[in-house]
Design a protein around this motif. Sequence first.
Motif, short mmCIF file in Angstrom:
data_model
loop_
_atom_site.label_atom_id
_atom_site.label_comp_id
_atom_site.label_asym_id
_atom_site.label_seq_id
_atom_site.Cartn_x
_atom_site.Cartn_y
_atom_site.Cartn_z
N TYR A 100 2.76 26.83 -37.35
CA TYR A 100 2.39 28.16 -37.06
C TYR A 100 2.81 29.07 -37.58
O TYR A 100 2.16 30.26 -38.25
CB TYR A 100 2.28 28.47 -35.52
CG TYR A 100 1.47 27.79 -34.36
CD1 TYR A 100 0.25 28.63 -34.21
CD2 TYR A 100 1.49 26.62 -33.90
CE1 TYR A 100 -0.80 28.05 -33.36
CE2 TYR A 100 0.42 26.26 -33.08
CZ TYR A 100 -0.59 26.96 -32.63
OH TYR A 100 -1.75 26.41 -31.72
N TYR A 101 4.05 29.17 -37.88
CA TYR A 101 5.03 30.04 -38.72
C TYR A 101 4.45 30.26 -40.23
O TYR A 101 4.19 31.12 -40.66
CB TYR A 101 6.36 30.00 -38.80
CG TYR A 101 7.14 30.86 -39.33
CD1 TYR A 101 7.61 32.17 -38.45
CD2 TYR A 101 7.48 31.02 -40.53
CE1 TYR A 101 8.32 32.93 -39.18
CE2 TYR A 101 8.37 32.09 -41.09
CZ TYR A 101 8.52 33.16 -40.46
OH TYR A 101 9.43 34.35 -40.95
N THR A 102 4.15 29.11 -40.69
CA THR A 102 3.58 28.81 -42.21
C THR A 102 2.13 29.47 -42.33
O THR A 102 1.94 30.20 -43.29
CB THR A 102 3.74 27.43 -42.49
OG1 THR A 102 4.95 26.69 -42.49
CG2 THR A 102 2.84 27.13 -44.07
N VAL A 103 1.36 29.28 -41.26
CA VAL A 103 -0.03 29.60 -41.37
C VAL A 103 -0.16 31.18 -41.26
O VAL A 103 -0.54 31.99 -41.83
CB VAL A 103 -0.77 28.98 -40.26
CG1 VAL A 103 -2.27 29.69 -40.16
CG2 VAL A 103 -1.20 27.41 -40.62
N SER A 104 0.69 31.58 -40.19
CA SER A 104 0.72 33.20 -39.82
C SER A 104 1.31 33.88 -41.06
O SER A 104 0.82 34.78 -41.47
CB SER A 104 1.66 33.19 -38.59
OG SER A 104 1.43 34.63 -38.26
N VAL A 105 2.47 33.41 -41.49
CA VAL A 105 3.21 34.23 -42.51
C VAL A 105 2.22 34.16 -43.55
O VAL A 105 2.11 35.12 -44.26
CB VAL A 105 4.72 33.86 -42.48
CG1 VAL A 105 5.18 34.42 -43.97
CG2 VAL A 105 5.60 34.17 -41.35
N GLY A 106 1.87 33.15 -44.00
CA GLY A 106 0.98 32.84 -45.04
C GLY A 106 -0.20 33.92 -45.04
O GLY A 106 -0.43 34.32 -46.15
N LEU A 107 -0.88 33.75 -44.14
CA LEU A 107 -2.07 34.83 -43.94
C LEU A 107 -1.54 36.26 -44.21
O LEU A 107 -2.34 37.04 -44.72
CB LEU A 107 -2.61 34.51 -42.44
CG LEU A 107 -3.43 33.11 -42.65
CD1 LEU A 107 -4.08 33.03 -40.99
CD2 LEU A 107 -4.62 33.07 -43.48
N ARG A 108 -0.49 36.49 -43.57
CA ARG A 108 -0.01 38.08 -43.70
C ARG A 108 0.16 38.15 -45.10
O ARG A 108 -0.02 39.50 -45.48
CB ARG A 108 1.21 38.02 -42.72
CG ARG A 108 1.14 38.29 -41.36
CD ARG A 108 2.11 38.41 -40.36
NE ARG A 108 1.81 38.15 -38.89
CZ ARG A 108 2.57 37.88 -37.99
NH1 ARG A 108 3.95 38.06 -38.30
NH2 ARG A 108 2.43 37.63 -36.80
N GLN A 109 1.03 37.49 -45.78
CA GLN A 109 1.19 37.57 -47.02
C GLN A 109 -0.03 37.82 -47.98
O GLN A 109 -0.20 38.45 -48.94
CB GLN A 109 2.14 36.47 -47.60
CG GLN A 109 3.68 36.62 -46.97
CD GLN A 109 4.63 35.62 -47.43
OE1 GLN A 109 4.11 34.39 -48.27
NE2 GLN A 109 5.79 35.60 -47.13
N LEU A 110 -1.08 36.84 -47.69
CA LEU A 110 -2.31 36.85 -48.50
C LEU A 110 -2.90 38.36 -48.17
O LEU A 110 -3.43 39.11 -49.20
CB LEU A 110 -2.94 36.00 -48.06
CG LEU A 110 -2.89 34.60 -48.84
CD1 LEU A 110 -3.93 33.52 -48.10
CD2 LEU A 110 -3.08 34.82 -50.27
N ASP A 111 -2.91 38.68 -46.91
CA ASP A 111 -3.48 39.88 -46.75
C ASP A 111 -2.75 41.33 -47.48
O ASP A 111 -3.47 42.12 -47.88
CB ASP A 111 -3.57 40.18 -45.08
CG ASP A 111 -4.49 39.33 -44.43
OD1 ASP A 111 -5.66 38.88 -45.20
OD2 ASP A 111 -4.51 39.45 -43.30
N ALA A 112 -1.20 41.16 -47.32
CA ALA A 112 -0.78 42.24 -48.19
C ALA A 112 -0.54 42.22 -49.41
O ALA A 112 -0.10 43.08 -50.09
CB ALA A 112 0.78 42.16 -47.38
N GLY A 113 -0.85 40.96 -50.23
CA GLY A 113 -0.85 40.85 -51.40
C GLY A 113 0.62 40.56 -51.99
O GLY A 113 0.89 40.77 -53.25
#
Length: 117
Positions: free
Chosen positions: A44-57
């Motif tokens: 969950y951490y990998t997916v959540s943080v990964g998606l947040r980083q993609l959104d933030a660039g």
Amino acid sequence: MLTCQEAEKMVMPYIDEMLGEEELDEFLEHIEGCEACREELEIYYTVSVGLRQLDAGTGVFDIAGALEESMDLAWLKVRAARLRRVICYAVGTLCATGVLTTMILQLRIWLQTGLLG
């Protein structure tokens, strides 16, 4: 002690930093001893943080390391909360002892001066 089902419900609130101090303590204790829940947290951490980083660039490519850092900070928060509780208990005890001592000394003064008795 938390069950695995209870710990799994706390994964997203942990990631979103929404757990209270006691909940955080219980969650970390459980995660430390339960490999299955630890793996669930990592996913969950990998997916959540990964998606947040993609959104933030932006991107931290060591998401596992970021999880470890997050858990270290969470443990520090738990230890600080424990220390704060101990200090509050000690201060409360000292205050109560001070008030009791003052009352006893005042009673002794009254008895010696003849105001009581």
